[in-house]
Design a protein around this motif. Structure first.
Motif, PDB file in Angstrom:
ATOM      1  N   ARG A 221       0.806  -1.038   0.082  1.00  0.00           N
ATOM      2  CA  ARG A 221      -0.008   0.045   0.087  1.00  0.00           C
ATOM      3  C   ARG A 221       0.951   1.169   0.041  1.00  0.00           C
ATOM      4  O   ARG A 221       1.639   1.323   0.912  1.00  0.00           O
ATOM      5  CB  ARG A 221      -0.914   0.070   1.341  1.00  0.00           C
ATOM      6  CG  ARG A 221      -1.651   1.220   1.346  1.00  0.00           C
ATOM      7  CD  ARG A 221      -2.701   1.114   2.526  1.00  0.00           C
ATOM      8  NE  ARG A 221      -3.274   2.314   2.711  1.00  0.00           N
ATOM      9  CZ  ARG A 221      -4.208   2.523   3.659  1.00  0.00           C
ATOM     10  NH1 ARG A 221      -4.527   1.678   4.606  1.00  0.00           N
ATOM     11  NH2 ARG A 221      -4.997   3.668   3.833  1.00  0.00           N
TER      12      ARG A 221
ATOM     13  N   ASP B  55      -3.977  -3.909   1.976  1.00  0.00           N
ATOM     14  CA  ASP B  55      -3.562  -3.669   3.276  1.00  0.00           C
ATOM     15  C   ASP B  55      -4.334  -4.707   4.021  1.00  0.00           C
ATOM     16  O   ASP B  55      -5.736  -4.338   4.476  1.00  0.00           O
ATOM     17  CB  ASP B  55      -3.737  -2.354   3.416  1.00  0.00           C
ATOM     18  CG  ASP B  55      -3.457  -1.972   4.885  1.00  0.00           C
ATOM     19  OD1 ASP B  55      -2.840  -2.850   5.763  1.00  0.00           O
ATOM     20  OD2 ASP B  55      -3.486  -0.808   5.361  1.00  0.00           O
ATOM     21  N   PRO B  56      -3.744  -5.453   4.944  1.00  0.00           N
ATOM     22  CA  PRO B  56      -4.592  -6.597   5.879  1.00  0.00           C
ATOM     23  C   PRO B  56      -5.403  -5.565   6.688  1.00  0.00           C
ATOM     24  O   PRO B  56      -6.600  -6.092   7.299  1.00  0.00           O
ATOM     25  CB  PRO B  56      -3.623  -7.531   6.251  1.00  0.00           C
ATOM     26  CG  PRO B  56      -2.610  -7.519   5.346  1.00  0.00           C
ATOM     27  CD  PRO B  56      -2.602  -6.024   4.666  1.00  0.00           C
ATOM     28  N   ALA B  57      -4.768  -4.667   7.218  1.00  0.00           N
ATOM     29  CA  ALA B  57      -5.189  -3.893   8.053  1.00  0.00           C
ATOM     30  C   ALA B  57      -6.691  -2.986   7.872  1.00  0.00           C
ATOM     31  O   ALA B  57      -7.152  -2.528   8.523  1.00  0.00           O
ATOM     32  CB  ALA B  57      -4.288  -2.673   8.631  1.00  0.00           C
TER      33      ALA B  57
ATOM     34  N   ILE C 275      -8.694  -4.645   6.216  1.00  0.00           N
ATOM     35  CA  ILE C 275      -9.967  -5.757   6.175  1.00  0.00           C
ATOM     36  C   ILE C 275     -10.503  -5.935   7.371  1.00  0.00           C
ATOM     37  O   ILE C 275      -9.564  -6.102   8.264  1.00  0.00           O
ATOM     38  CB  ILE C 275      -9.143  -6.764   5.427  1.00  0.00           C
ATOM     39  CG1 ILE C 275      -8.925  -6.677   3.798  1.00  0.00           C
ATOM     40  CG2 ILE C 275     -10.142  -7.971   5.645  1.00  0.00           C
ATOM     41  CD1 ILE C 275      -7.897  -7.832   3.332  1.00  0.00           C
TER      42      ILE C 275
ATOM     43  N   LYS D  40     -11.594  -3.889   9.066  1.00  0.00           N
ATOM     44  CA  LYS D  40     -11.387  -2.732  10.025  1.00  0.00           C
ATOM     45  C   LYS D  40     -12.827  -2.186  11.040  1.00  0.00           C
ATOM     46  O   LYS D  40     -12.942  -2.153  12.093  1.00  0.00           O
ATOM     47  CB  LYS D  40     -10.724  -1.849   9.363  1.00  0.00           C
ATOM     48  CG  LYS D  40     -10.227  -0.624  10.458  1.00  0.00           C
ATOM     49  CD  LYS D  40      -9.064   0.202   9.916  1.00  0.00           C
ATOM     50  CE  LYS D  40      -9.805   1.226   8.865  1.00  0.00           C
ATOM     51  NZ  LYS D  40      -8.914   2.456   8.423  1.00  0.00           N
TER      52      LYS D  40
END
Lengths: 161, 562
Positions: free
Chosen positions: B151, B302-304, B306, B308
């Motif tokens: 990202r 960005d896994p963060a 997902i 959230k």
């Protein structure tokens, strides 16, 4: 979901500002550090930071994801559910009086605490154990004339890799 | 051969193919600027460091390259902070080079010293303080790598003055990246297979695409995907242009000022295919009521991002491009039965919503801001690069300039930075001299970086500024009208300068229109003038942006007009 204390192990590059990055991620993203301990690993260029934080499972997953984004973070592991061995240490300075002295020494003996320094009217005790052991020890010593104490963060290691 | 730190810096920039920087000199970077004097690399001298960082950001968005910004220590560095935060929120790759006081002085409150790595830690993807000249070359390369990989985002390098002057043997310079290997790429095949199952079962599928599709350069794949599946699509503010607004599958923008039909589609779909979005609160509004009937399939690098806020049923932490490529391949395969029969009723329903409440406004004698944007769209045939400031101007631009082309809309989506649009337009024009670049502005926000008129004129950049001048901080006024009993507390800025004279004072061209019938001629004249042009449109002062979802309300709870 249940809010509990979580123990998170973070492997980081041993750089001057890395602790600020970790701490900033906690505060900036709305998490709280309950306790922290950090020191180098077998590889002195890598530091292990163990942090305990309150939150439910969902919060911890979010936190792990945010921590993983920090460039100098090499690995994040939630040790809460990993069956890890966890210990803390506390150094306690006691005021010694005729009234408490015997009882303190008996307890030190029974619970295998250590006496680090001894003077005529004060002593410093070392207690190591799990969080509850330390909480109980402090509660007891508080009643026995505790003067001051310093408590470390949690150190933890997994039983198996 | 020995090189100075400043020389190492430019060698490194050259290795990264950086041919343009946006900068402003000062004491701590004098050695860098002295070296710049001898170099071929182009510096666009701005008039304020905030202009430099926004221009680098606009340059990056349009060119797809990493934007570079060079400023001095202390106030030079702090002036870039808003722009850094802006790039961070919108995931824009920029490298910010800041001067710093000499290493021996750091920490002692020296003249023009500030702890800029400390200040920018939460709003950069990463930052560096160069402590030894040996590290400089490697750090610059790492900064570029970090800025554009994964990202994307801004990376700051703080370079003490003594480092720029000290010498290093060229053989001793390390150019090799030494970054942790974060490329733990899991296979996407299994997840894509599951995604395909979800698509196959859906009766009311909807695609929502965002800035990630543009950053991942996946617009062709997105277009193919939507056409293959014959599904409706909505794109967030950051994602405008990835899918052509003129296509019948297109539902416009969702969210607070989204279209009725996009919000209705989100609220009624049974599968939300979210591509490169992060579910901003301006998009979701009330979370409990967001896509309440839908399974959510979320693809984001960005896994963060997902899970959230919006809970997913299936997530793929990946760039959108490979996921769409794989899905497209499988969907094109003859054995994949497209769920056309089951989605027929859904497509008809979406069409009904479109017809029920299209985007619209009422014409009047006074100039309607929407009319200005629509006319601009018509005259430029939708081919201009549009930047915006923030507020009503931004929303009208998003609603009424129908973006057909990727990377043609540059706007401060996440941070909402007034004063972004004009310097960003300068950066865009530098990147694309062949394009018409227009900043759609308000009379409030244009004043926040108006000094960059000098930059635009200085470099003969034919940027056009369209000011929708309503004498108000329009979006603030609109909220005060709706939620604060029309108490226009400090949103009336009637005492704006004469923008025509102001333009002329800077050596630009100033034009004005006060009546509807003058709009087209003024725009034509402005667009035909190959110079920096400020067009001041005196618009209806109390026009509002509609539809509107009140903050915290459900997306179905829309006010369609005043």
């Amino acid at each position: 979901m249940e809010v509990k204390e979580n123990t998170i192990s973070i492997l980081v590059n041993n750089r001057p500002d890395v602790l600020a990055r970790i701490a900033g991620t906690f505060s900036g993203r709305g998490f709280n550090i309950e306790s922290i301990s950090a020191n180098i690993t077998r590889n002195p260029e890598i530091t292990r930071i163990v942090i305990t934080t309150l939150g439910n499972r969902e919060t911890v997953i979010k936190l792990e994801k945010q921590l993983t984004k920090i460039i100098d973070v090499l690995e994040v592991k939630d040790l809460t559910r990993a069956n890890a061995a966890c210990r803390e240490m506390v150094l306690v300075r006691m005021k010694l009086t005729d009234a408490n002295q015997v009882k303190i020494m008996q307890t030190v003996d029974t619970l295998k605490w250590k006496i680090v320094k001894m003077d005529v009217d004060t002593c410093i005790l070392e207690v190591t154990g799990g969080k509850k052991d330390i909480d109980d020890a402090l509660a007891f010593l508080d009643k026995m004339g505790m003067d001051d104490f310093t408590r470390t963060g949690v150190v933890a290691v997994e039983r198996q890799k | 051969m020995k090189l100075t730190g400043a020389q190492v810096l430019f060698e490194a920039l050259q290795k990264e193919n950086a041919d343009t920087i946006f900068g402003f000199p000062g004491g701590a970077v004098l050695d860098i600027f002295d070296e710049l004097y001898r170099r071929k690399i182009r510096n666009i001298l701005v008039r304020h460091e905030q202009g430099a960082i926004h221009a680098a950001d606009g340059y990056a968005r349009v060119s797809g390259k990493v934007g570079v910004c060079l400023v001095t220590s202390g106030p030079g560095a702090t002036n870039t902070v808003t722009g850094i935060a802006n790039a961070f929120m919108d995931s824009i790759p920029v490298v910010v080079l800041t001067g710093q006081v000499a290493t021996s002085l750091i920490g002692g409150d020296a003249f023009q010293e500030v702890d800029i790595t400390g200040i920018t830690r939460p709003c950069t993807k990463h930052n560096f303080l160069v402590r030894r000249i040996d590290d400089l070359g490697r750090i610059v390369r790492e900064a570029f790598h970090i800025a554009r990989s994964g990202r994307p985002g801004p990376v700051l390098i703080d370079i003490p003055k003594d480092i720029t002057k000290s010498l290093i043997e060229d053989n001793d310079i390390s150019w090799t990246l030494s970054l942790p290997n974060n490329n733990k790429k899991a296979s996407i095949e299994d997840a894509c297979a599951k995604a395909l199952d979800m698509i196959r079962q859906a009766e009311r599928p909807l695609v929502i695409s965002g800035g990630g599709v543009l950053l991942g350069r996946a617009w062709d794949e997105l277009r193919t995907f939507v056409k293959l599946l014959n599904v409706p699509i909505t794109s967030t503010l950051m994602g405008l242009g990835a899918f052509p607004a003129s296509d019948p599958h297109w539902l416009g923008m969702p969210g607070m000022h989204g279209t009725y039909y996009a919000n209705m589609a989100i609220s009624n779909c049974d599968l939300l295919i979210a591509l490169g979005v992060r579910f901003d609160d301006r998009v979701t509004s009330k979370l409990d009521a967001f896509a309440p009937h839908a399974k959510v399939l979320h693809v984001d690098i960005d896994p963060a991002s997902i899970d959230k806020f919006v809970k997913t049923h299936l997530s793929i932490a990946s760039d959108c491009k490979p996921v769409l490529q794989l899905l497209n391949k499988w969907i094109s395969d003859k054995s994949f039965a497209r769920p056309e029969k089951q989605t027929k009723a859904w497509l008809e329903q979406v069409q009904k919503w479109k017809e029920f409440a299209p985007l619209t406004y009422c014409q009047s004698d006074k100039i309607k801001p929407q009319y200005v944007v629509e006319t601009l769209y018509r005259l430029t045939e939708g081919k201009a690069i549009i930047s915006t400031e923030v507020g009503q101007n931004q929303m009208w631009a998003a609603q009424y300039y129908h973006f057909d082309y990727p990377n043609s809309f540059i706007t401060s989506g996440g941070l909402g930075t007034m004063g972004y649009g004009f310097p960003a337009a300068i950066g865009a024009q530098v990147a694309r001299p062949d394009k018409v670049v227009v900043d759609i502005a308000g009379d409030g926000s244009i004043q926040m970086n108006i000094q960059e008129l000098a930059t635009a004129v200085n470099y003969d950049l034919p940027v056009k500024i369209v000011i929708l001048n309503n004498g108000f901080l329009g979006m603030v006024r609109q909220w005060q009208e709706l939620f604060y009993g029309k108490r226009y507390s400090h949103s009336n800025i009637d005492n704006v300068p004469d923008f025509v004279k102001l333009a002329e004072a800077y050596g630009a061209v100033g034009l004005r229109a006060t009546r509807s019938e003058e709009v087209e001629a003024t725009l034509r004249k402005g667009l035909d003038t190959p110079k920096t042009v400020v067009m001041d449109f005196h618009v209806e002062p109390e026009e509002g942006v509609y539809p509107m979802v009140s903050p915290g309300a459900a997306l179905t709870d829309m006010v369609l007009s005043k």
